[in-house]
Motif scaffolding. Structure first.
Motif, PDB file in Angstrom:
ATOM      1  N   ILE A  86       0.846  -1.211   0.000  1.00 31.02           N
ATOM      2  CA  ILE A  86       0.000   0.000   0.000  1.00 31.02           C
ATOM      3  C   ILE A  86       0.868   1.242   0.000  1.00 31.02           C
ATOM      4  CG2 ILE A  86      -1.716   1.302   1.314  1.00 31.02           C
ATOM      5  CD1 ILE A  86      -2.799  -1.402   2.328  1.00 31.02           C
ATOM      6  N   THR A  87       1.948   1.232   0.789  1.00 35.54           N
ATOM      7  CA  THR A  87       2.868   2.382   0.819  1.00 35.54           C
ATOM      8  C   THR A  87       3.489   2.614  -0.549  1.00 35.54           C
ATOM      9  OG1 THR A  87       3.379   1.990   3.157  1.00 35.54           O
ATOM     10  CG2 THR A  87       4.940   3.315   1.893  1.00 35.54           C
ATOM     11  N   ASP A  88       3.864   1.535  -1.230  1.00 34.50           N
ATOM     12  CA  ASP A  88       4.507   1.658  -2.545  1.00 34.50           C
ATOM     13  C   ASP A  88       3.516   1.912  -3.672  1.00 34.50           C
ATOM     14  OD1 ASP A  88       6.839   1.137  -1.220  1.00 34.50           O
ATOM     15  OD2 ASP A  88       6.862  -1.010  -1.707  1.00 34.50           O
ATOM     16  N   GLY A  89       2.212   1.771  -3.386  1.00 32.49           N
ATOM     17  CA  GLY A  89       1.209   1.972  -4.420  1.00 32.49           C
ATOM     18  C   GLY A  89       1.061   0.801  -5.361  1.00 32.49           C
ATOM     19  N   THR A  90       1.464  -0.405  -4.922  1.00 33.50           N
ATOM     20  CA  THR A  90       1.390  -1.586  -5.783  1.00 33.50           C
ATOM     21  C   THR A  90       0.328  -2.579  -5.333  1.00 33.50           C
ATOM     22  OG1 THR A  90       3.109  -2.677  -4.450  1.00 33.50           O
ATOM     23  CG2 THR A  90       3.830  -1.395  -6.381  1.00 33.50           C
ATOM     24  N   SER A  91      -0.450  -2.260  -4.317  1.00 31.12           N
ATOM     25  CA  SER A  91      -1.464  -3.183  -3.832  1.00 31.12           C
ATOM     26  C   SER A  91      -2.586  -3.327  -4.852  1.00 31.12           C
ATOM     27  CB  SER A  91      -2.035  -2.707  -2.498  1.00 31.12           C
ATOM     28  OG  SER A  91      -3.105  -3.523  -2.087  1.00 31.12           O
ATOM     29  N   LEU A  92      -2.984  -4.574  -5.108  1.00 30.05           N
ATOM     30  CA  LEU A  92      -4.076  -4.841  -6.047  1.00 30.05           C
ATOM     31  C   LEU A  92      -5.432  -4.548  -5.426  1.00 30.05           C
ATOM     32  CD1 LEU A  92      -2.821  -8.244  -7.526  1.00 30.05           C
ATOM     33  CD2 LEU A  92      -2.612  -5.953  -8.529  1.00 30.05           C
ATOM     34  N   ASP A  93      -5.479  -4.407  -4.124  1.00 27.84           N
ATOM     35  CA  ASP A  93      -6.760  -4.250  -3.437  1.00 27.84           C
ATOM     36  C   ASP A  93      -7.005  -2.827  -2.931  1.00 27.84           C
ATOM     37  OD1 ASP A  93      -7.496  -7.010  -3.711  1.00 27.84           O
ATOM     38  OD2 ASP A  93      -5.957  -7.442  -2.194  1.00 27.84           O
ATOM     39  N   VAL A  94      -6.079  -1.922  -3.173  1.00 30.31           N
ATOM     40  CA  VAL A  94      -6.278  -0.497  -2.859  1.00 30.31           C
ATOM     41  C   VAL A  94      -6.229   0.253  -4.177  1.00 30.31           C
ATOM     42  CG1 VAL A  94      -5.419   1.518  -1.611  1.00 30.31           C
ATOM     43  CG2 VAL A  94      -5.287  -0.748  -0.564  1.00 30.31           C
ATOM     44  N   ILE A  95      -7.389   0.665  -4.656  1.00 30.77           N
ATOM     45  CA  ILE A  95      -7.511   1.250  -5.994  1.00 30.77           C
ATOM     46  C   ILE A  95      -7.773   2.740  -5.850  1.00 30.77           C
ATOM     47  CG2 ILE A  95      -8.790   1.227  -8.157  1.00 30.77           C
ATOM     48  CD1 ILE A  95      -9.113  -1.741  -5.874  1.00 30.77           C
ATOM     49  N   GLU A  96      -6.860   3.559  -6.384  1.00 30.53           N
ATOM     50  CA  GLU A  96      -7.025   5.011  -6.369  1.00 30.53           C
ATOM     51  C   GLU A  96      -7.512   5.475  -7.734  1.00 30.53           C
ATOM     52  OE1 GLU A  96      -3.999   7.423  -4.634  1.00 30.53           O
ATOM     53  OE2 GLU A  96      -3.268   5.814  -3.327  1.00 30.53           O
ATOM     54  N   ILE A  97      -8.552   6.296  -7.739  1.00 29.24           N
ATOM     55  CA  ILE A  97      -9.186   6.757  -8.974  1.00 29.24           C
ATOM     56  C   ILE A  97      -9.209   8.279  -8.959  1.00 29.24           C
ATOM     57  CG2 ILE A  97     -11.308   6.729 -10.343  1.00 29.24           C
ATOM     58  CD1 ILE A  97     -11.986   4.074  -8.911  1.00 29.24           C
ATOM     59  N   ASP A  98      -8.778   8.875 -10.066  1.00 24.57           N
ATOM     60  CA  ASP A  98      -8.842  10.330 -10.223  1.00 24.57           C
ATOM     61  C   ASP A  98     -10.144  10.670 -10.938  1.00 24.57           C
ATOM     62  OD1 ASP A  98      -8.471  13.000 -10.511  1.00 24.57           O
ATOM     63  OD2 ASP A  98      -6.830  12.873 -11.964  1.00 24.57           O
ATOM     64  N   ALA A  99     -11.101  11.202 -10.178  1.00 30.64           N
ATOM     65  CA  ALA A  99     -12.413  11.489 -10.755  1.00 30.64           C
ATOM     66  C   ALA A  99     -12.374  12.612 -11.771  1.00 30.64           C
ATOM     67  CB  ALA A  99     -13.400  11.835  -9.644  1.00 30.64           C
ATOM     68  N   ALA A 100     -11.291  13.413 -11.758  1.00 34.02           N
ATOM     69  CA  ALA A 100     -11.194  14.484 -12.744  1.00 34.02           C
ATOM     70  C   ALA A 100     -11.131  13.927 -14.166  1.00 34.02           C
ATOM     71  CB  ALA A 100      -9.967  15.349 -12.456  1.00 34.02           C
ATOM     72  N   SER A 101     -10.552  12.725 -14.320  1.00 34.63           N
ATOM     73  CA  SER A 101     -10.446  12.115 -15.645  1.00 34.63           C
ATOM     74  C   SER A 101     -11.254  10.827 -15.771  1.00 34.63           C
ATOM     75  CB  SER A 101      -8.971  11.817 -15.975  1.00 34.63           C
ATOM     76  OG  SER A 101      -8.386  11.005 -14.959  1.00 34.63           O
ATOM     77  N   HIS A 102     -11.807  10.333 -14.680  1.00 33.35           N
ATOM     78  CA  HIS A 102     -12.583   9.094 -14.715  1.00 33.35           C
ATOM     79  C   HIS A 102     -13.880   9.260 -13.921  1.00 33.35           C
ATOM     80  CE1 HIS A 102      -8.446   7.742 -15.579  1.00 33.35           C
ATOM     81  NE2 HIS A 102      -9.019   6.784 -16.297  1.00 33.35           N
ATOM     82  N   GLY A 103     -14.585  10.336 -14.184  1.00 33.11           N
ATOM     83  CA  GLY A 103     -15.816  10.607 -13.438  1.00 33.11           C
ATOM     84  C   GLY A 103     -17.074  10.492 -14.259  1.00 33.11           C
ATOM     85  N   GLY A 104     -16.961   9.989 -15.490  1.00 35.92           N
ATOM     86  CA  GLY A 104     -18.139   9.865 -16.338  1.00 35.92           C
ATOM     87  C   GLY A 104     -18.959   8.642 -15.998  1.00 35.92           C
ATOM     88  N   VAL A 105     -20.129   8.548 -16.594  1.00 36.49           N
ATOM     89  CA  VAL A 105     -21.041   7.460 -16.283  1.00 36.49           C
ATOM     90  C   VAL A 105     -20.468   6.114 -16.711  1.00 36.49           C
ATOM     91  CG1 VAL A 105     -22.345   7.720 -18.434  1.00 36.49           C
ATOM     92  CG2 VAL A 105     -23.448   6.702 -16.442  1.00 36.49           C
TER      93      VAL A 105
END
Length: 568
Positions: A86-105
Motif C-alpha cells: 500500500i505504501t509503494d502503491g502496488t497493492s491490487l486491493d487499494v484502488i485510487e481513482i482520479d475522478a477528474a479524468s474518470h468521473g463519467g457514467v
C-alpha cells in the motif's frame, strides 16, 4: 541508492504512514482509530478539506489499518507485505481513482462491476476516489445503489476540496470528516523537524515565512522548502523573494500608516512593493490577516486563541490595535476584503488596492456614514468660525412697540422651565445622581486626550445614532470643547439642549456610546455658548400684561423659527 532517494520530493518522502504522522488532523485520526479498534468501520467515507491537508494520506493509512497482517489495527506495522504494498502503491486491493479524468457514467459503470470481485490478497478492497466533486451527476446516480449497499469486503473513501458539489444523496450515505487547515505553528514545527532529519540548513525566520505562505497546506509548505533547499541554505530573504511575501515589518508599517490616516505613506509603500516585484494580491491577503488579528485582539482578550502568532508578534499586534478606533478598524477590513474580491474578478490589483488605501486613510474620500459625518462636522465648524454678517436694518432696529403704560417692571428672567411631567412619570424616573452612571476606567480615561476625542467625534455620533435618535439629535447641535480624566465638556447653542443632555437617561446612553468607541464610559458637562440667544422670559401672569402667543414663546425657548404656516 542515495541518488535515487534524493530525487524523491520531500512531500513524498515525508508522506504520513501512521495516524500519528498526520499533522493537524487529530480529530479525524482519533475517531477513525476508535472505529478500527471497535470494528465499527463505515462502508463509505467523505474526506473534505483544503488541498494538502492529508485527505488521501489518511485514506491510505485507513487501508493499511484494515489490511495489516497484525490487524485490523489502529496502528499499522508498515512492515508486512500488505502495508508495504500500500505504501509503494502496488497493492491490487487499494484502488485510487482520479475522478477528474474518470468521473463519467461509463467509468462509474465499470467501477460498479469491479466492486463485486473479491479482494485478491487483502481482507478489504479499498476504493479511494480523489477529486470526488468531479464525478458527474449521471455517474453518481449510476453509483448510488452500490454506495448504499456495497459488498461487505468493500470500503469507499471519497476525497474532495469542494464537498458542496457532491450531491446530497451521496453525502447522506457517507460518514463525513472535515480536514482543517494546518496551523502555522504546526507547519513551522514540522518543517523544523524535517530540516533536522534531512540536514537542511534553514533559518527559523525562513520557516516562518514558508508556514505563513502555505495557508494551512502541509504539502505546499514541503514543496516550497524542497525548492529553496535545492540551492543552498534556506534564508528568510530567499523565501520572501520566491514567495513574494511581505515581511512582517512591512505589514506593521502599513498598519501604522492607516492608523495615522496617512495616505501618502501607505501609497508610497505600495509603490515600493510593486517596484520590488511583490504580488499585491498576496500582500492584500496578508494585510487582511494582519488587520483580522488587530480586530480580534481589540475585541477578545488575548485574541481568544483565534490568532496564529508568536507571543512577541501578539504583543506588537495588541499595541497597534490600540491605535485604531473599532469603527475604523472594521472599515479598513471591509475595504481590504472588497479589494481582494475585486482582484479575483480581474480588476487591476494596484489601482484597486490604492483606492482601498485612500478610502481607509481619508474618510472624506469615502461615502461611508463615518466620512459623511466627518464632512458635516467640518462644515459646521467652518460656519461657526465665519464672522457674523452685518445685521439687516429690520434686525438692528429696536422694537418700536411701546410698553404698556401701567406694566410693572419685568421680573428677573430665568432659564426655561422644562415641560411639566405627571407625578407618576416623575416617580418612575430614576434620580439624577452620578452614582447611577457607569464609572470611567481610570487607566483608559487617562490615556485619552481631547485631540483624539475631537477627531473621532463623527464616529461617536454614528454610534450614538444607532442607540438613540433623540440623543443623536441633541448631540448634533453640540460640540466637544474639552476632555480630561473621564469628563467631557460639551458646548450647546441653546439652554434647552444643555438641560436635556444632562437628563440621566441621555447621560447613561451617551456613556454607553462613548464606551463602545473608546473603551471606557464618560461623564458629561454641558454649558451654553456665550453668544447663545438669551433664554425666553417666563410666561406673563394676568397682572404682568396681555397673554403671549404660545407659538412665539416656544420659538423663543427653542431658538426656532417658523418655516411655513398652514391655515385651517
Amino acid at each position: 541508492m542515495e541518488s535515487s532517494l534524493s530525487q524523491v520530493a520531500l512531500y513524498r518522502r515525508w508522506r504520513p504512514q501512521t495516524f500519528a504522522d498526520v499533522v493537524g488532523q487529530e480529530h479525524v485520526a482519533h475517531t477513525i482509530q476508535g472505529q478500527v479498534r471497535e470494528d465499527r468501520i463505515a462502508h463509505a467515507y467523505l474526506f473534505s478539506g483544503p488541498r494538502g491537508t492529508g485527505k488521501t494520506s489518511t485514506a491510505r493509512i485507513l487501508a493499511k489499518a484494515l489490511n495489516c497482517e497484525q490487524g485490523p489495527t489502529p496502528e499499522p506495522c508498515n512492515k508486512c507485505d500488505a502495508c508495504r504494498s500500500i505504501t509503494d502503491g502496488t497493492s491490487l486491493d487499494v484502488i485510487e481513482i482520479d475522478a477528474a479524468s474518470h468521473g463519467g457514467v461509463d467509468d462509474v459503470r465499470e467501477l460498479r462491476d469491479n466492486v463485486l470481485l473479491a479482494p485478491a490478497l487483502a481482507r478489504k478492497k479499498i476504493y479511494i476516489v480523489d477529486e470526488a466533486h468531479m464525478v458527474s451527476t449521471q455517474g453518481w446516480n449510476a453509483f448510488l445503489k452500490t454506495i448504499e449497499e456495497p459488498p461487505s469486503h468493500v470500503v469507499f473513501v471519497f476525497a474532495t476540496t469542494e464537498p458542496e458539489k457532491v450531491i446530497g444523496t451521496i453525502k447522506s450515505r457517507c460518514q463525513r470528516f472535515d480536514f482543517r487547515r494546518v496551523s502555522g505553528d504546526d507547519i513551522h514545527r514540522h518543517l523544523a523537524r524535517i530540516c533536522a532529519e534531512e540536514r537542511i540548513e534553514a533559518e527559523d525566520a525562513a520557516l516562518a515565512v514558508i508556514a505563513r505562505h502555505a495557508d494551512g497546506g502541509m504539502r505546499d509548505a514541503l514543496s516550497t522548502l524542497d525548492q529553496l533547499a535545492s540551492s543552498g541554505t534556506v534564508t528568510a530573504e530567499r523565501a520572501v523573494d520566491l514567495l513574494g511575501s511581505a515581511p512582517v515589518e512591512t505589514l506593521f508599517e502599513f498598519g501604522e500608516s492607516l492608523a495615522a490616516r496617512d495616505a501618502g505613506t501607505a501609497l508610497r509603500m505600495l509603490a515600493r512593493l510593486v517596484d520590488e516585484g511583490d504580488d499585491l494580491r498576496t500582500f492584500t491577503r496578508q494585510a487582511l490577516e494582519h488587520f483580522r488579528g488587530l480586530l480580534f485582539l481589540q475585541r477578545v482578550p488575548d485574541g481568544g486563541g483565534l490568532i496564529d502568532a508568536t507571543d512577541e508578534s501578539r504583543a506588537r499586534l495588541s499595541a497597534q490595535a490600540d491605535r485604531f478606533q473599532p469603527a475604523h478598524l472594521v472599515h479598513v477590513l471591509k475595504l481590504l476584503a472588497d479589494a481582494q474580491a475585486e482582484m479575483r474578478q480581474q480588476a487591476p490589483p494596484r489601482l484597486t488596492l490604492e483606492l482601498a488605501v485612500v478610502r481607509a486613510a481619508l474618510p472624506d474620500a469615502d461615502a461611508s456614514p463615518e466620512a459623511l459625518l466627518s464632512r458635516i462636522e467640518r462644515l459646521e465648524r467652518m460656519l461657526e468660525s465665519r464672522p457674523a454678517a452685518a445685521a439687516s436694518p429690520e434686525e438692528a432696529a429696536p422694537d418700536a412697540a411701546p410698553a404698556p403704560a401701567q406694566q410693572p417692571p419685568a421680573a428677573p428672567q430665568r432659564r426655561p422651565i422644562p415641560p411639566k411631567r405627571s407625578a407618576r412619570a416623575r416617580a418612575q424616573e430614576p434620580p439624577k445622581a452620578e452614582d447611577d452612571l457607569p464609572a470611567p476606567d481610570p487607566e483608559i480615561a487617562a490615556s485619552l486626550d481631547f485631540d483624539r476625542v475631537s477627531r473621532d467625534w463623527p464616529v461617536l455620533l454614528e454610534e450614538t445614532r444607532k442607540r438613540s435618535k433623540q440623543l443623536y439629535a441633541l448631540l448634533a447641535a453640540m460640540r466637544p470643547i474639552g476632555y480630561a480624566n473621564g469628563s467631557l465638556d460639551l458646548e450647546a447653542k441653546f439652554d434647552y439642549h444643555a438641560s436635556q443632555i444632562a437628563e440621566l437617561k441621555h447621560a447613561r446612553a451617551f456613556a454607553d456610546s462613548f464606551n463602545a468607541v473608546f473603551g471606557t464610559p464618560v461623564r458629561i458637562r454641558a454649558t451654553v455658548a456665550s453668544d447663545a440667544p438669551p433664554p425666553a422670559p417666563d410666561p406673563p401672569t394676568a397682572e404682568s400684561g396681555p397673554p403671549v402667543d404660545p407659538v412665539e414663546a416656544l420659538k423663543d425657548a427653542l431658538g426656532a423659527e417658523v418655516i411655513d404656516e398652514i391655515e385651517g
